[in-house]
Design a protein around this motif. Structure first.
Motif, PDB file in Angstrom:
ATOM      1  N   LEU A 128      -4.624   6.850  -0.097  1.00  0.00           N
ATOM      2  CA  LEU A 128      -4.133   5.479  -0.175  1.00  0.00           C
ATOM      3  C   LEU A 128      -4.293   4.964  -1.598  1.00  0.00           C
ATOM      4  CD1 LEU A 128      -5.869   4.064   3.036  1.00  0.00           C
ATOM      5  CD2 LEU A 128      -3.748   5.369   2.865  1.00  0.00           C
ATOM      6  N   TYR A 164      -6.531  -2.302   4.759  1.00  0.00           N
ATOM      7  CA  TYR A 164      -6.284  -2.862   3.435  1.00  0.00           C
ATOM      8  C   TYR A 164      -5.967  -4.335   3.579  1.00  0.00           C
ATOM      9  CZ  TYR A 164      -3.657  -4.051  -0.795  1.00  0.00           C
ATOM     10  OH  TYR A 164      -3.182  -4.669  -1.934  1.00  0.00           O
ATOM     11  N   GLY A 221      -2.676   1.590  -4.413  1.00  0.00           N
ATOM     12  CA  GLY A 221      -1.901   0.355  -4.521  1.00  0.00           C
ATOM     13  C   GLY A 221      -1.686   0.007  -5.972  1.00  0.00           C
ATOM     14  N   LEU A 264       0.850  -1.196   0.000  1.00  0.00           N
ATOM     15  CA  LEU A 264       0.000   0.000   0.000  1.00  0.00           C
ATOM     16  C   LEU A 264       0.881   1.240   0.000  1.00  0.00           C
ATOM     17  CD1 LEU A 264      -3.087   0.616   0.185  1.00  0.00           C
ATOM     18  CD2 LEU A 264      -2.731   1.001   2.632  1.00  0.00           C
TER      19      LEU A 264
END
Length: 262
Positions: A224, A243, A226, A193
């Motif tokens: 956030l 997450y 990813g 992440l």
């Protein structure tokens, strides 16, 4: 275009590229056809390969001796079976080729050597800080940010941190108070992440073996993200994001201040 053996410079370039492993597919095919044309071509290639294998030009400590190189070249030519003795009488221009070829090899590898050194010198050094088991460690970063590392946690970052970037990697758990910098965002990489901030106070937990990465925001804002399949999530103060690395999904919870590192 029909290129004869008299075009030494052209074929020397192809042979050098082949011996150094830099020959393109088209040039490889062209060189193979040239070698198949005559025994004279194949003998010339063999002589150059013998010189390549014997001259140690790839050794950065090699000191070139042109007289020694010519003698070595002549002896190598004489050792090939089936070559008449009269071939040992080398014209002056072939002596020049024997002397110049090692210079070409040496120049080629000198350029490669200094290019590799330049790349190594440009690579930034990495600093790593680890908090011992059973204790917490306080760290002030070069940009003025404060990091509290929990027991057994580690952060790593480049030595130019705060100048060109403010990215650090976290293994474990940390509480951060990030100094504001509008030009260089602060980024924490943890457990797959990426937490991106400008100025805020937040907590991140990403211990090895845990399937959940947790981020709790005290104030400010964090974003956030990813991989491409994970939609970016922005947290507000007093929100916690969890997450899950197994399902690649983020859930947001409100008012979970108990998660903050004391």
């Amino acid at each position: 275009m029909d290129i004869r053996i008299t075009d030494r410079g052209y074929w020397d370039d192809l042979i050098i590229d082949r011996l150094s492993g830099n020959l393109s597919a088209d040039d490889r095919a062209r060189l193979e056809r040239w070698l198949d044309e005559s025994e004279e071509h194949r003998q010339y290639y063999s002589q150059m390969k013998e010189l390549w294998d014997s001259s140690e030009v790839a050794n950065p400590h090699f000191l070139f001796d042109d007289e020694k190189a010519y003698i070595l070249f002549s002896k190598r030519c004489a050792s090939f079976a089936g070559i008449p003795r009269k071939r040992l009488s080398v014209p002056w221009w072939k002596r020049g080729v024997a002397v110049l070829i090692p210079f070409v090899f040496l120049s080629y590898f000198t350029v490669l050597y200094f290019q590799s050194r330049s790349i190594e010198e440009r690579a930034p050094l990495i600093s790593e800080i680890k908090s011992p088991k059973g204790s917490r460690t306080q760290v002030y970063l070069a940009d003025g940010s404060l990091v509290w590392l929990n027991s057994g946690s580690t952060i790593s970052y480049a030595d130019d941190f705060g100048k060109n970037s403010r990215t650090l990697k976290l293994f474990g758990e940390a509480y951060l108070e990030v100094a504001r910098n509008e030009e260089i965002p602060f980024v924490v990489e943890a457990g797959g992440l990426e937490v991106k901030v400008l100025g805020t106070k937040f907590n991140v937990s990403a211990y090895a073996g845990d399937e959940d990465v947790k981020v709790f925001l005290l104030n400010g804002s964090v974003r956030l993200s990813g991989n491409e399949e994970l939609a970016p999530v922005t947290l507000k103060p007093q929100e916690m994001a969890v997450y899950n690395t197994l399902v690649n999904r983020v859930k947001v919870f409100e008012d979970d201040a108990s998660f903050a590192l004391n």
